[in-house]
Design an enzyme around this catalytic site. Structure first.
Site, short mmCIF file in Angstrom:
data_model
loop_
_atom_site.label_atom_id
_atom_site.label_comp_id
_atom_site.label_asym_id
_atom_site.label_seq_id
_atom_site.Cartn_x
_atom_site.Cartn_y
_atom_site.Cartn_z
N ASP A 135 -51.26 -11.03 1.30
CA ASP A 135 -52.15 -11.45 0.32
C ASP A 135 -51.08 -11.47 -1.15
O ASP A 135 -51.10 -12.49 -1.80
CB ASP A 135 -53.30 -10.44 -0.25
N ALA A 163 -56.70 -13.23 -2.74
CA ALA A 163 -56.30 -14.41 -1.86
C ALA A 163 -56.90 -14.11 -0.27
O ALA A 163 -57.42 -15.11 0.32
CB ALA A 163 -54.83 -14.46 -1.77
N ASP A 164 -56.71 -12.93 0.32
CA ASP A 164 -57.27 -12.59 1.63
C ASP A 164 -58.59 -12.86 1.47
O ASP A 164 -59.50 -13.40 2.43
CB ASP A 164 -56.98 -11.16 1.94
N VAL A 165 -59.41 -11.87 0.43
CA VAL A 165 -60.96 -12.26 0.37
C VAL A 165 -61.35 -13.64 0.40
O VAL A 165 -62.56 -13.97 0.91
CB VAL A 165 -61.48 -11.15 -0.53
N SER A 168 -61.29 -15.72 3.30
CA SER A 168 -62.40 -15.45 4.29
C SER A 168 -63.70 -16.28 3.89
O SER A 168 -64.19 -16.94 5.00
CB SER A 168 -62.72 -13.99 4.14
#
Length: 376
Positions: A135, A163-165, A168
């Site tokens: 991230d 960025a990760d979330v 998703s």
């Protein structure tokens, strides 16, 4: 009432956030998720409290099967699971599954209806495809850190793995689009999601502002760089609020509310460029009027005049807030050790129905020997 994805089976090869968070959303929508973990489990399981938080947030209601994919018999088990699946989601290192015969080309030749989604740091076709991509790398290289922080301070990361979330969510959009197309054509599909692309897409409005203003976006603390007051802080007698009133109508309302209509005729506050240039004086005038009030009274007055304002809350405040409780965004899960904990659920309801509470987070391999996951 049946859930939207009832009957859909998802196989996850995931570590940390992006892939597990996506399949958690699919699980909340009713899909069955089989999480294939290596011996030792998802890497997040071994990095302390932060990793434990990731596991609790993004693995409720899943089945866990431990497989050593370097072993032929375990690869055969993985292939058998995939043969009965609708969707594969993975965020392993670039090419890792393909080298084991579990890449999209191998699998979709045998299962043309399969939806296969890969998440990477920088995109499979990019020069940086084989770089480690977490991230923070996406936040840095997307420009996000360059616009976050005080104007005279260092670049800052956003306070959570945004960025990760967000990736998703992009994965779930891709899965739903591919499943809808499969309903029409019978064909699955292959989707690629990168943390870098997702982080750039989150900033679309800033790219538009760059074009419109001719000025490259930059750090500006809480206040927005081209309008004021906008996302600016005001300290009350018992807390802090943030407010925005940068349209001509809203700024006039604010001036009337605080008893400073003379500001409407002051050239320092005539328009957004003028107010941005004189932001320190502007906020001093607003704070002088509102800072003598308590947070609750201040917010009520601003809301009554149609001005956007909100209390700056801690997580403890959020959990106790009436709006949060009424919306039901917070649910409970059961951890691998049997403890109940609070965690956000889906950020929407469908026909007023939310996902079930108290979904369990499995221990690594909890379902490796159970027959239930083998049944289509």
């Amino acid at each position: 009432m049946s859930t939207p994805l009832a009957g859909i089976r998802v196989v996850e090869f995931g570590h940390y956030i992006a892939a597990p968070a996506a399949t958690q959303l699919l699980s909340d929508l009713g899909a069955e998720v089989i999480k294939i973990e290596p011996p030792g489990g998802d890497q997040a399981r071994g990095i302390g409290a932060y990793g434990e938080g990731i596991v609790l947030a993004f693995n409720r209601g899943k089945r866990s099967v431990v497989l050593d994919l370097k072993r032929e018999d375990d690869r055969s088990t993985a292939l058998a699971l995939i043969a009965e699946a609708d969707v594969v989601v993975q965020n392993l290192r670039a090419g890792a599954l393909a080298r084991l015969g579990l890449g999209p080309d191998d699998l979709r030749s045998a299962h043309p209806g399969l939806v296969y989604v890969s998440v990477s740091g920088f995109g499979a076709g990019s020069p940086s495809a084989h770089r480690p991509g977490l991230d923070i790398a996406a936040q840095a290289e997307s420009g996000l850190m360059s616009i976050t922080g005080e104007d005279d301070g260092d670049p800052l990361r956003v306070g959570f793995p945004v960025a990760d979330v967000a990736a998703s969510y992009a994965v779930v959009q891709a899965v739903l689009a591919a499943l809808l197309r499969r309903e029409r054509t019978g064909e699955g599909g292959v989707a690629e999601v990168s943390l870098l692309d997702t982080a750039i897409h989150l900033q679309s409005a800033m790219w538009g502002e760059w074009h419109a203003s001719g000025q490259e976006p930059r750090r500006k603390g809480n206040g927005q760089a081209t309008v004021a007051p906008a996302a600016d802080l005001v300290h009350t007698t018992d807390g802090t609020i943030v407010l925005s009133a940068y349209t001509a109508d809203h700024f006039a309302r604010l001036c009337r509310l605080i008893g400073k209509t003379w500001m409407l005729d002051d050239p320092r506050f005539a328009d957004n460029p003028s107010r941005v240039a004189n932001r320190t004086v502007l906020l001093a005038e607003i704070s002088q009027a509102l800072g003598v009030l308590g947070t609750e009274k201040c917010l009520a007055l601003l809301a009554d005049h149609g001005i956007v304002a909100a209390e700056v809350r801690t997580y403890r405040d959020v959990a106790a807030a009436a709006d949060v409780r009424a919306d039901g965004i917070l649910t409970t899960g059961i951890g691998p050790d049997g403890d109940r904990y609070t965690v956000p659920s889906l950020p929407f309801t469908l026909d007023g129905v939310a996902p079930a509470a108290d979904q369990e987070v499995p221990r690594p391999g909890a379902d490796s020997d159970a027959p239930a996951w083998r049944e289509p």
